[in-house]
Design a protein around this motif. Structure first.
Motif, short mmCIF file in Angstrom:
data_model
loop_
_atom_site.label_atom_id
_atom_site.label_comp_id
_atom_site.label_asym_id
_atom_site.label_seq_id
_atom_site.Cartn_x
_atom_site.Cartn_y
_atom_site.Cartn_z
N ARG A 22 25.35 31.04 36.16
CA ARG A 22 25.90 30.63 34.96
C ARG A 22 24.43 29.43 34.52
O ARG A 22 25.18 29.19 32.66
N LYS A 56 38.77 35.78 37.72
CA LYS A 56 38.34 36.01 39.37
C LYS A 56 39.27 37.07 39.56
O LYS A 56 38.88 36.90 41.16
N ASP A 72 36.22 28.59 42.17
CA ASP A 72 35.90 30.28 42.07
C ASP A 72 35.10 30.90 43.97
O ASP A 72 35.65 29.37 44.35
N ALA A 73 35.66 31.43 43.79
CA ALA A 73 35.16 31.78 45.27
C ALA A 73 34.50 33.95 44.76
O ALA A 73 34.72 34.49 44.01
N MET A 74 34.19 34.46 46.33
CA MET A 74 33.36 35.89 45.54
C MET A 74 33.45 36.31 47.17
O MET A 74 33.08 35.16 48.45
N THR A 75 33.38 37.36 46.96
CA THR A 75 33.74 37.94 48.02
C THR A 75 31.95 39.32 48.16
O THR A 75 32.27 39.81 47.51
N TYR A 130 34.23 30.30 49.70
CA TYR A 130 34.02 29.19 48.48
C TYR A 130 33.60 28.17 48.51
O TYR A 130 32.36 27.95 49.88
N THR A 148 34.97 35.95 51.67
CA THR A 148 35.09 35.44 50.63
C THR A 148 34.59 33.87 50.88
O THR A 148 34.58 33.22 51.32
N PHE A 202 36.98 39.39 41.82
CA PHE A 202 35.68 38.56 42.73
C PHE A 202 36.47 38.44 43.79
O PHE A 202 35.22 38.28 45.03
N ASN A 203 37.64 37.86 43.89
CA ASN A 203 38.07 37.28 45.54
C ASN A 203 38.70 37.99 46.00
O ASN A 203 40.07 37.67 45.81
N GLN A 204 38.56 38.30 46.80
CA GLN A 204 39.32 39.31 48.02
C GLN A 204 40.71 38.59 48.82
O GLN A 204 41.33 39.27 49.17
N THR A 249 33.26 35.64 34.20
CA THR A 249 34.43 34.97 35.55
C THR A 249 36.14 35.46 35.77
O THR A 249 35.66 34.13 37.08
N MET A 274 31.45 44.32 40.84
CA MET A 274 31.08 43.06 40.86
C MET A 274 29.86 42.58 40.32
O MET A 274 29.47 41.99 39.70
N GLU A 307 25.53 44.40 48.50
CA GLU A 307 24.70 43.10 48.10
C GLU A 307 24.31 41.99 48.15
O GLU A 307 23.13 41.40 48.10
N ARG A 311 41.14 43.73 45.16
CA ARG A 311 40.76 43.83 43.44
C ARG A 311 39.94 44.58 42.29
O ARG A 311 40.50 45.48 42.91
#
Lengths: 353, 353, 353
Positions: free
Chosen positions: B43, C230, B209-212, B290, B288, C233-235, C228, C219, B217, C246
């Motif tokens: 972003r 949460k 925030d976090a992303m799996t 972080y 995931t 995105f955050n499993q 954004t 996602m 992907e 999610r």
């Protein structure tokens, strides 16, 4: 019940010489190109770099030929193969003018053959499909035949018509893009020192690399091509279907195999013909695709000593490395690992005299 | 067996001062930018908006610096690290001219160090890789070292050469894009009121925030970068490998961490240096990620009171929130959740005097 | 602990008439368009083809209206709904000038209603959000309301303010793009012979097709929109959350349903209003989305005999074919398969007089 939904054509809906203009013209963009790269990891320099493309006389980087194929093919699906059971074969495919971002593709098909099967419930439909750009220049012209369901089993069988299709696109019919020249062709940037002169008929090449396919990937690709065949997308229905799973669009495997073939065929910068092709077995998410190629023949091009063509067979397998070149037993029975047998013709620069 | 396939270089194939021009030049496009956004959710306003970029003096929105990194890096893989066991480290990374859509990137590497390991089966190769645009302007210049297999264990060990690499890119070597100005910089649109003046050395920021990560992907990203390392793509082989799974390209984690760092570092609009970096542990689909960052130091830039630099350490973890800033025990033993320790330098506007 | 991270607003942070300019302006590109196509397989000709768009008077192919919606919506999330429990509804949504690649979108919201819930721990926040392009022309103007957590339960309840929102955007308020004309509109290329004249109020259309959703897909979409929230995105966190999984961004379902609606509504080339909408149930990866639509009313447009509007309800379900039009029991209790009830208005060409 509304009549607004299109059910697709059934076998009895097709007529010989019927011409179908397919819906949804498509302007191709750099976004499509990036997605294609991201889906297959293709590395052919002509498609990857505007500077490299300019070095051989092209105005900028053309789209990958298989991307053009998928876009033309995708449009035909709602009209030709929505009710198909199987995509049986391809022939007489010729690529015309390269497609560039900004161009708009439309496609139309003509029914060139019809033959009802003995079961009375299905039949084979042969179509010739032509994709053109916004100037009506031919981008791709190819034939395919599919087995399509009848809706009304009582509808009469048409007079059987099976078109004569060539085994191979002849050298004289291969279309070479205008203005190509190779005096500045950089084999280092292209990724291989091996030019047309270095290949021999009968030579087999294991492409070594492999790619595992995920559901999200093949569906993303198939949607990009606006191919609407239900079997690729609807797990809720397919769980009760023949395989219990979504089936991957066969063209996705062709693109993967072509991309893997870079390792061994890096200078095969353009596909000019599809001589034939067969999706030997279905593929599913989780399968790992490998590929190998055989040089079927070397084709000198009239009037050119800087450029030649190779007729190739590229075979894709699933979950099976290709060091031993798995194929068939000579009587048409394929190794169970083989999923694709694709016969096509590529252009490759020749060594300067 | 054909000799057309490239096996990649083994340890004994490298020579000190050897220069390797890497294959497949790449024209970057808005398609690559959109995919990068979609893969990481980044972003930062300068990369997201042409209007915002123009407001600080850039001709339009430059590509994310890490996208430039991945493209330059990806090209080196077939020549440098196809037979690598481990990517050991980065140093002396400087970003040069911003990359814009339409630019064409090529990269070349020079071997700057070689040291065979005691086992006689592997060695460490140090390379300096430089990516340039179509005007031969430097986009990225960085060093990395990798452990590479020998093919022939009997081949002689080279004279050991280990280059002296700096711990940090010096302030005088940081390259600030031309014509940057900040009198119209809009912190509201940028997403944070906190400017360079507001950060202190030693300050730690949990990015919350976090992303799996899914298989589709990381493979899509890695293919976009034309990075061909087999371990990322071939589950059929990796199921019998060290981890039983595909390993995620380490750069994917750097990009995720950088993207997550927006929440806390929204005005860090450009990476100018990679001082060092270590992929502490492998990551896999389903993890995931972080991240948290520490301001290692504040760097005033010569002649500028409108712009400063921050040297940052960004640490990424898997399956572990970062409120407690997990890192190492001070003796180099990392918390088991840590996957990345990345030391880099960013630019950030200063508060108007 | 650093104060640099944005925690999002809690219920007590909002004030009536508060105006919030949202961060990260976004220049939209052909890359975004390609991704949108690849994520949803949309086939509306006006958005797919520059040539087709030009044939009806547009300068080139505009972005899909729902892509514009997601981009405007996404920006509001960090400020409006980061601490939301539920997205309760939409109303009074009007689309303004079409968005074209190259345009830059920003969005801002005004708080138009606040009502604390009886539990004292949450409240409903009503916002009107407006997205504009780089010329400050309105792209989308809509209201939504969300249930947001309080951080400090002891903070005083605001004076309750509930805005009066219309059930439907009135015909006079629908904005038709300039210069549209339909004398060259090609129903064959558009994909359906059925024009505005052919639809009746009360008509229900089963869209037949369906799409199974993967984690990587929703996602990727949601990141593309820089949304954004949460929960998408955050499993690692969601495994211990309300659903153990999610949750898919509700807008993803709207776009899927709109894309599926092509089969039955191919000439509904533009969305002009969002009258209302409700995410009836959450969706998760693995769900297969089907859709059906009802024509709620036909709207003649003042001064035009070439173009009309249809007010539609499109209902999406999961794992349930829609031949029987699953909806609710008339008392508001929804069929358990229904996930979306979306009330919107589209433009469609009329048959030439």
């Amino acid at each position: 019940m509304s009549d607004k939904t299109r059910p697709g054509n059934f076998f009895e809906d097709f007529r010989i010489d019927q011409r179908i203009v397919h819906a949804t013209p498509r302007t191709v963009t750099e976004g499509d190109v990036a997605l294609y790269s991201a889906l297959y990891g293709t590395r052919f320099a002509v498609n990857s770099s505007a500077v490299f493309a300019a070095s051989i006389g092209l105005p900028r980087a053309p789209l990958d030929d298989m991307l053009a194929f998928h876009l033309v093919f995708g449009k035909t699906v709602p009209d030709v193969s929505l009710n198909a059971i199987a995509n049986l074969g391809y022939a007489a495919g010729r690529f015309g003018v390269p497609l560039y971002s900004g161009d708009t593709v439309t496609s139309a098909s003509t029914v060139i053959g019809l033959k009802q099967n003995k079961d009375g419930k299905t039949g084979v439909v042969y179509v010739r499909s032509v994709g053109v750009n916004q100037r009506e220049e031919m981008v791709l012209d190819y034939c395919r035949w599919v087995m399509v369901r009848k809706k009304d089993f009582a509808s009469p069988a048409p007079e059987p018509t099976v078109p004569a299709l060539p085994d191979e696109v002849e050298a004289a019919d291969l279309l070479v893009p205008e203005n190509l020249h190779f005096e500045r062709y950089d084999v280092g940037l292209a990724g291989s020192p091996h030019l047309w002169d270095d290949y021999e008929a009968g030579e087999k090449i294991d492409h070594v690399d492999a790619m595992t396919i995920e559901e999200a990937e093949h569906m993303t690709a198939t949607r990009l091509y606006q191919n609407t065949a239900k079997v690729h997308f609807n797990q809720h229905a397919e769980k009760d279907g023949r395989f219990g799973r979504r089936i991957i669009y066969g063209g996705h495997i062709i693109s993967l195999a072509r991309s893997l073939s870079f390792n061994g065929l890096a200078n095969a910068f353009k596909i000019v013909a599809i001589n034939g092709g067969r999706h030997v077995a279905p593929t599913f998410a989780g399968d790992t695709v490998y590929a190998w190629s055989e040089v079927l023949s070397k084709i000198a091009l009239p009037g050119r000593n800087d450029l030649g063509a190779l007729r190739l067979r590229t075979v894709a397998t699933k979950d099976c490395a290709c060091a031993d070149f798995p194929f068939n037993d000579g009587e048409g029975k394929f190794d169970p690992a083989v999923v694709l047998d694709f016969d096509y013709t590529v252009l490759m620069p020749r060594r300067a005299a």
